[in-house]
Scaffold this motif. Sequence first.
Motif, short mmCIF file in Angstrom:
data_model
loop_
_atom_site.label_atom_id
_atom_site.label_comp_id
_atom_site.label_asym_id
_atom_site.label_seq_id
_atom_site.Cartn_x
_atom_site.Cartn_y
_atom_site.Cartn_z
N ILE A 13 0.86 -1.18 0.00
CA ILE A 13 0.00 0.00 0.00
C ILE A 13 0.90 1.23 0.00
CG2 ILE A 13 -1.81 1.27 1.21
CD1 ILE A 13 -2.70 -1.43 2.39
N HIS A 14 0.80 1.99 -1.07
CA HIS A 14 1.65 3.17 -1.25
C HIS A 14 0.94 4.44 -0.78
CE1 HIS A 14 4.18 0.41 -3.42
NE2 HIS A 14 3.17 0.14 -4.23
N ALA A 15 -0.38 4.45 -0.88
CA ALA A 15 -1.20 5.57 -0.40
C ALA A 15 -2.64 5.07 -0.36
CB ALA A 15 -1.07 6.79 -1.30
N TRP A 16 -3.44 5.66 0.54
CA TRP A 16 -4.82 5.21 0.69
C TRP A 16 -5.67 6.26 1.37
CZ3 TRP A 16 -7.03 4.44 5.62
CH2 TRP A 16 -6.12 4.55 6.69
N VAL A 17 -6.98 6.16 1.15
CA VAL A 17 -7.94 6.96 1.88
C VAL A 17 -9.27 6.21 1.87
CG1 VAL A 17 -8.68 8.37 -0.11
CG2 VAL A 17 -8.95 9.27 2.21
N ILE A 18 -9.94 6.20 3.00
CA ILE A 18 -11.30 5.67 3.10
C ILE A 18 -12.22 6.87 3.29
CG2 ILE A 18 -12.92 4.21 4.38
CD1 ILE A 18 -10.49 2.59 5.37
N MET A 19 -13.08 7.09 2.31
CA MET A 19 -14.06 8.17 2.38
C MET A 19 -15.39 7.59 2.86
SD MET A 19 -12.37 10.87 1.60
CE MET A 19 -13.66 12.07 1.27
N SER A 20 -16.44 8.39 2.89
CA SER A 20 -17.72 7.93 3.44
C SER A 20 -18.36 6.82 2.61
CB SER A 20 -18.70 9.09 3.57
OG SER A 20 -19.04 9.60 2.29
N ASN A 21 -18.08 6.79 1.32
CA ASN A 21 -18.74 5.81 0.46
C ASN A 21 -17.83 5.23 -0.62
OD1 ASN A 21 -18.52 7.95 -1.32
ND2 ASN A 21 -20.66 8.54 -1.13
N HIS A 22 -16.55 5.49 -0.52
CA HIS A 22 -15.59 4.93 -1.47
C HIS A 22 -14.19 4.93 -0.88
CE1 HIS A 22 -15.27 9.26 -2.31
NE2 HIS A 22 -14.09 9.02 -2.85
N ILE A 23 -13.32 4.19 -1.55
CA ILE A 23 -11.93 4.04 -1.12
C ILE A 23 -11.04 4.29 -2.33
CG2 ILE A 23 -10.21 2.39 -0.27
CD1 ILE A 23 -12.56 0.82 0.95
N HIS A 24 -9.95 5.00 -2.11
CA HIS A 24 -8.91 5.13 -3.13
C HIS A 24 -7.65 4.48 -2.59
CE1 HIS A 24 -11.18 7.95 -5.56
NE2 HIS A 24 -11.29 8.80 -4.55
N LEU A 25 -6.98 3.72 -3.44
CA LEU A 25 -5.73 3.06 -3.07
C LEU A 25 -4.71 3.25 -4.18
CD1 LEU A 25 -7.22 -0.43 -2.07
CD2 LEU A 25 -6.48 1.35 -0.48
N ILE A 26 -3.46 3.39 -3.79
CA ILE A 26 -2.35 3.23 -4.72
C ILE A 26 -1.60 2.02 -4.21
CG2 ILE A 26 -0.22 4.22 -5.66
CD1 ILE A 26 -1.54 6.98 -5.39
N ILE A 27 -1.63 0.95 -5.01
CA ILE A 27 -1.16 -0.35 -4.53
C ILE A 27 -0.39 -1.11 -5.60
CG2 ILE A 27 -2.95 -0.65 -2.77
CD1 ILE A 27 -4.57 -2.24 -4.78
N SER A 28 0.32 -2.13 -5.13
CA SER A 28 0.98 -3.11 -5.99
C SER A 28 1.11 -4.39 -5.17
CB SER A 28 2.35 -2.60 -6.46
OG SER A 28 3.21 -2.39 -5.35
N VAL A 29 1.62 -5.44 -5.77
CA VAL A 29 1.86 -6.69 -5.03
C VAL A 29 3.31 -7.09 -5.16
CG1 VAL A 29 -0.49 -7.64 -5.07
CG2 VAL A 29 1.05 -8.10 -6.97
N SER A 30 3.81 -7.76 -4.12
CA SER A 30 5.20 -8.22 -4.13
C SER A 30 5.26 -9.71 -3.79
CB SER A 30 6.03 -7.41 -3.12
OG SER A 30 5.51 -7.60 -1.82
N SER A 31 4.32 -10.45 -4.32
CA SER A 31 4.27 -11.89 -4.05
C SER A 31 3.83 -12.62 -5.30
CB SER A 31 3.30 -12.17 -2.90
OG SER A 31 1.98 -11.93 -3.32
N SER A 32 3.62 -13.90 -5.16
CA SER A 32 3.14 -14.69 -6.29
C SER A 32 1.65 -14.44 -6.55
CB SER A 32 3.39 -16.18 -6.04
OG SER A 32 2.72 -16.59 -4.86
N ASN A 33 0.98 -13.77 -5.63
CA ASN A 33 -0.43 -13.41 -5.84
C ASN A 33 -0.52 -12.35 -6.93
OD1 ASN A 33 -1.68 -14.99 -3.78
ND2 ASN A 33 -0.87 -13.55 -2.27
N THR A 34 -1.60 -12.37 -7.67
CA THR A 34 -1.84 -11.31 -8.64
C THR A 34 -2.59 -10.18 -7.94
OG1 THR A 34 -3.97 -12.18 -9.37
CG2 THR A 34 -2.00 -12.96 -10.56
N LEU A 35 -2.44 -8.99 -8.45
CA LEU A 35 -3.17 -7.86 -7.89
C LEU A 35 -4.67 -8.10 -8.00
CD1 LEU A 35 -2.99 -5.11 -6.55
CD2 LEU A 35 -2.79 -4.08 -8.82
#
Length: 184
Positions: free
Chosen positions: A52-74
Motif C-alpha cells: 500500500i503506497h497511499a490510501w484513503v477511506i471516504m464515506s462511500n468509497h476508497i482510493h488506493l495506490i497499490i501493488s503486489v510483491s508476491s506470487s499473488n496477482t493484484l
Amino acid sequence: MAEGGYKIRDQNAIHFITFAVVEWIDVFTRSMYADIVFASLNHCQKTKGLNIHAWVIMSNHIHLIISVSSSNTLSSVLRDFKKYTSYEILRTIETNQTESRRTWMLALFKKAGQTNSRNTNYQFWRQDNHPIELDNNAIIEQKINYLHNNPVAANMVQNAEDYVYSSARDYCGSKGLIDIDFLD
C-alpha cells in the motif's frame, strides 16, 4: 477509458484503484465499518503481499495506490479483499441492532444484488474499480495528492494529515494506521 475497458493488464505494476459502495451509500461514516476495511488491508499486506503506497477511506468509497510483491496477482488480492469486506460489513450491519440505517441500507444492498447475476443476496461494492496503471512519477504524485486531498475537498478536514483514515499523515512525517510502502 483504455481499450478493452478498465482492466489490470500488468499485475506487477503500481495502480490507482477506486472502490465505491453501491448507490454511493455513506457506510463509512461509522468507524466500525471503516475498521473492517482497515483490518482487511492490514491482513492483505501481511499475508498476500499487498503493498500500500497511499490510501484513503471516504464515506462511500476508497482510493488506493497499490501493488503486489508476491506470487499473488493484484486482481486476486483485490477480489479476496472485496469479497471479505463485503461479507463482514454486511454481516455487521445485519447484526447491529443500534444501526439506525440498517433496514434502509440492507434493502438497497439487496436490490443491487438482485439486479446482478453474480450475486445471490446482497451486493456491497460496485463492480467497477477503474484501475489506472501509474507508470511515471508525475502521475503517481498527482494521484497521491488527489486521494490525500479528498477529505479536504469534501470539507471533512482542513488539512489532509488530520484525516484519520488516510495515509496523508504518513506523508507528513507522522505514523498512520497502515504501514506504507513509500515509492522512491
